[in-house]
Design a protein around this motif. Structure first.
Motif, PDB file in Angstrom:
ATOM      1  N   GLY A  43     -37.457 -50.138  59.280  1.00  0.00           N
ATOM      2  CA  GLY A  43     -36.800 -48.844  59.286  1.00  0.00           C
ATOM      3  C   GLY A  43     -35.867 -48.758  60.478  1.00  0.00           C
ATOM      4  N   GLN A  44     -35.018 -47.743  60.523  1.00  0.00           N
ATOM      5  CA  GLN A  44     -34.044 -47.617  61.601  1.00  0.00           C
ATOM      6  C   GLN A  44     -34.091 -46.202  62.154  1.00  0.00           C
ATOM      7  OE1 GLN A  44     -32.237 -50.083  62.821  1.00  0.00           O
ATOM      8  NE2 GLN A  44     -33.121 -51.510  61.349  1.00  0.00           N
ATOM      9  N   TRP A  45     -33.970 -46.096  63.481  1.00  0.00           N
ATOM     10  CA  TRP A  45     -33.834 -44.803  64.124  1.00  0.00           C
ATOM     11  C   TRP A  45     -32.400 -44.309  63.970  1.00  0.00           C
ATOM     12  CZ3 TRP A  45     -38.113 -42.511  65.586  1.00  0.00           C
ATOM     13  CH2 TRP A  45     -39.207 -43.288  65.967  1.00  0.00           C
ATOM     14  N   ALA A  46     -32.239 -43.012  64.123  1.00  0.00           N
ATOM     15  CA  ALA A  46     -30.894 -42.454  64.149  1.00  0.00           C
ATOM     16  C   ALA A  46     -30.158 -42.916  65.399  1.00  0.00           C
ATOM     17  CB  ALA A  46     -30.954 -40.927  64.120  1.00  0.00           C
ATOM     18  N   ILE A  88     -40.212 -39.345  71.347  1.00  0.00           N
ATOM     19  CA  ILE A  88     -39.171 -39.852  70.452  1.00  0.00           C
ATOM     20  C   ILE A  88     -39.339 -39.268  69.054  1.00  0.00           C
ATOM     21  CG2 ILE A  88     -38.306 -41.921  69.289  1.00  0.00           C
ATOM     22  CD1 ILE A  88     -38.913 -43.441  71.890  1.00  0.00           C
ATOM     23  N   SER A  89     -40.586 -39.216  68.574  1.00  0.00           N
ATOM     24  CA  SER A  89     -40.839 -38.666  67.244  1.00  0.00           C
ATOM     25  C   SER A  89     -40.387 -37.213  67.166  1.00  0.00           C
ATOM     26  CB  SER A  89     -42.326 -38.781  66.902  1.00  0.00           C
ATOM     27  OG  SER A  89     -42.607 -38.203  65.648  1.00  0.00           O
ATOM     28  N   ARG A  90     -40.689 -36.437  68.189  1.00  0.00           N
ATOM     29  CA  ARG A  90     -40.350 -35.014  68.169  1.00  0.00           C
ATOM     30  C   ARG A  90     -38.855 -34.767  68.309  1.00  0.00           C
ATOM     31  NH1 ARG A  90     -45.380 -32.677  71.886  1.00  0.00           N
ATOM     32  NH2 ARG A  90     -46.860 -32.425  70.139  1.00  0.00           N
ATOM     33  N   SER A  91     -38.172 -35.630  69.045  1.00  0.00           N
ATOM     34  CA  SER A  91     -36.757 -35.387  69.314  1.00  0.00           C
ATOM     35  C   SER A  91     -35.824 -36.108  68.347  1.00  0.00           C
ATOM     36  CB  SER A  91     -36.427 -35.808  70.749  1.00  0.00           C
ATOM     37  OG  SER A  91     -36.639 -37.195  70.938  1.00  0.00           O
ATOM     38  N   GLU A  92     -36.260 -37.228  67.765  1.00  0.00           N
ATOM     39  CA  GLU A  92     -35.341 -38.061  66.996  1.00  0.00           C
ATOM     40  C   GLU A  92     -35.728 -38.300  65.540  1.00  0.00           C
ATOM     41  OE1 GLU A  92     -34.052 -41.666  68.864  1.00  0.00           O
ATOM     42  OE2 GLU A  92     -34.353 -40.860  70.869  1.00  0.00           O
ATOM     43  N   VAL A  93     -36.965 -38.050  65.176  1.00  0.00           N
ATOM     44  CA  VAL A  93     -37.409 -38.372  63.811  1.00  0.00           C
ATOM     45  C   VAL A  93     -37.543 -37.092  62.996  1.00  0.00           C
ATOM     46  CG1 VAL A  93     -39.164 -39.479  62.394  1.00  0.00           C
ATOM     47  CG2 VAL A  93     -38.632 -40.407  64.649  1.00  0.00           C
ATOM     48  N   ASN A  94     -36.679 -36.938  62.002  1.00  0.00           N
ATOM     49  CA  ASN A  94     -36.752 -35.782  61.119  1.00  0.00           C
ATOM     50  C   ASN A  94     -37.687 -36.015  59.942  1.00  0.00           C
ATOM     51  OD1 ASN A  94     -34.836 -34.116  62.510  1.00  0.00           O
ATOM     52  ND2 ASN A  94     -33.202 -35.389  61.687  1.00  0.00           N
ATOM     53  N   ARG A 121     -41.742 -34.846  56.152  1.00  0.00           N
ATOM     54  CA  ARG A 121     -40.770 -34.231  57.067  1.00  0.00           C
ATOM     55  C   ARG A 121     -41.559 -33.662  58.248  1.00  0.00           C
ATOM     56  NH1 ARG A 121     -36.183 -30.608  54.078  1.00  0.00           N
ATOM     57  NH2 ARG A 121     -37.997 -29.358  53.519  1.00  0.00           N
ATOM     58  N   ASN A 122     -41.157 -34.025  59.456  1.00  0.00           N
ATOM     59  CA  ASN A 122     -41.828 -33.531  60.650  1.00  0.00           C
ATOM     60  C   ASN A 122     -41.498 -32.061  60.895  1.00  0.00           C
ATOM     61  OD1 ASN A 122     -43.105 -35.938  61.275  1.00  0.00           O
ATOM     62  ND2 ASN A 122     -41.449 -36.640  62.607  1.00  0.00           N
ATOM     63  N   ARG A 123     -42.442 -31.375  61.459  1.00  0.00           N
ATOM     64  CA  ARG A 123     -42.239 -29.981  61.848  1.00  0.00           C
ATOM     65  C   ARG A 123     -41.236 -29.924  62.989  1.00  0.00           C
ATOM     66  NH1 ARG A 123     -44.760 -25.727  65.094  1.00  0.00           N
ATOM     67  NH2 ARG A 123     -45.159 -23.896  63.792  1.00  0.00           N
ATOM     68  N   LYS A 124     -40.232 -29.043  62.876  1.00  0.00           N
ATOM     69  CA  LYS A 124     -39.221 -28.883  63.902  1.00  0.00           C
ATOM     70  C   LYS A 124     -39.117 -27.420  64.298  1.00  0.00           C
ATOM     71  CE  LYS A 124     -38.089 -33.214  63.913  1.00  0.00           C
ATOM     72  NZ  LYS A 124     -38.439 -34.079  65.071  1.00  0.00           N
ATOM     73  N   ASN A 294     -35.815 -41.280  59.065  1.00  0.00           N
ATOM     74  CA  ASN A 294     -34.564 -40.523  58.927  1.00  0.00           C
ATOM     75  C   ASN A 294     -33.796 -40.938  57.675  1.00  0.00           C
ATOM     76  OD1 ASN A 294     -35.105 -39.101  61.289  1.00  0.00           O
ATOM     77  ND2 ASN A 294     -34.013 -40.572  62.571  1.00  0.00           N
ATOM     78  N   VAL A 295     -34.472 -40.827  56.545  1.00  0.00           N
ATOM     79  CA  VAL A 295     -33.869 -41.217  55.269  1.00  0.00           C
ATOM     80  C   VAL A 295     -33.163 -40.055  54.588  1.00  0.00           C
ATOM     81  CG1 VAL A 295     -35.513 -43.072  54.893  1.00  0.00           C
ATOM     82  CG2 VAL A 295     -36.054 -40.783  54.043  1.00  0.00           C
TER      83      VAL A 295
END
Length: 312
Positions: A43-46, A88-94, A121-124, A294-295
């Motif tokens: 997988g790839q990060w944004a 990183i999960s909280r700031s970059e992974v949707n 989908r992570n809680r934001k 982040n798909v």
């Protein structure tokens, strides 16, 4: 709920933190090795992130107490890695997709592996307001007894209930149902409710358990680099608690941190051995294979009226 109507929103459901899964209809069993079936792909990060191996070497000096034993110092280092991963999960992974392979002990019995395709989908939250609710879609792949089962949960919707239907022959006759996530039916054959599934919840629980283990002098911690889960290269953190205490939840736990994603993709916890020299039995095991981040998941991915799903 009338199956001709969409779920109605209600008050926000309190979020419990762990990694498990609850679908609530009788679970089946299937013997399989966690690293053996579903295909893996990177997988790839944004945005680029540091490899976990580098992060492990860059822990601030003040995080290790002068009087720490080598085992406790290593555990603090692992906790720093986990906290970085959580940030990183909280700031970059949707959002993300994966094949989740899980095995759990229910009562005195450890079941076989279950395979499921998941979308999360992570809680934001922004400015104190929730802008993206925690959302989960699950499609069971095997064993045959649960194949075709689908489950959806969206935080703060459908009166806090999950939506599920059976697959296979039973799915032709049984209706789509709405179940409390922690109710008797939803929790049958499950260690944790559906609200506790997901990588971010897993990281939170790992931090909680690691901090608890730090209180004991005999805890040990070791790192092993170059391990593989399917085609993913990982750094393994192994924590051992030799003394069986009332508040200790495992004898030994292994966490596989993906070196590219800086995310834990495998967690397995073992019970204390009944005899010296014998391996402990598995308490719980969770593997996130073919993890893609982040798909671009949308509301339609968590809508039971999605025409590609089989609800109702």
């Amino acid at each position: 709920m009338n199956t001709s109507q969409r779920p109605s929103p209600n008050q926000q459901l309190p979020r419990r933190t762990f990694l498990g899964l609850a679908t609530g209809i009788v679970s089946g069993a299937f013997a399989a090795h966690a690293s053996a079936q579903a295909p893996g792909a990177p997988g790839q990060w944004a945005n680029p992130v540091h490899r976990v191996a580098n992060a492990a070497m860059a822990v601030p000096k003040q995080s290790a107490m002068p009087m720490d034993s080598p085992g406790k110092a290593a555990l603090r280092r692992g906790l720093d890695m986990a906290r970085q991963s959580l940030e990183i999960s909280r700031s970059e992974v949707n959002d993300y997709t994966a094949i989740l392979v899980k095995r759990e002990r229910i009562g005195e019995v450890t079941g076989e592996h279950e395979y499921m395709q998941i979308k999360v989908r992570n809680r934001k939250v922004s400015g104190g307001q929730m802008i993206q609710p925690f959302s989960v879609y699950i499609s069971f792949l095997k064993p045959a007894s649960v194949q075709g089962r689908e489950v959806i949960f969206v935080e703060n919707r459908n009166d806090g209930k999950l939506i599920a239907h059976e697959g296979g022959f039973k799915g032709k006759f049984l209706p789509t149902v709405n179940l409390p996530v922690d109710g008797m039916l939803a929790m049958r054959g499950q260690r944790y409710p559906m609200t506790e599934i997901g990588v971010e919840n897993m990281i939170i629980k790992l931090i909680e358990r690691g901090e608890k283990a730090l209180a004991h002098e005999d805890v040990t911690c070791e790192f092993r680099k170059g391990a593989k889960l399917k085609d993913r290269v990982c750094t393994v953190l192994e924590v051992t608690q030799p003394t069986q205490r009332p508040d200790a939840e495992f004898y030994q736990a292994q966490v596989f941190m993906d070196d590219q994603l800086n995310m834990p993709i495998r967690y397995v916890a073992y019970d204390w051995p009944s005899r010296n020299g014998e391996p402990g039995s598995v308490i719980e095991e969770y593997n996130y294979l073919n993890l893609q981040v982040n798909v671009g998941l949308t509301d339609a991915d968590f809508d039971p009226y999605n025409k590609t799903y089989n609800f109702y």
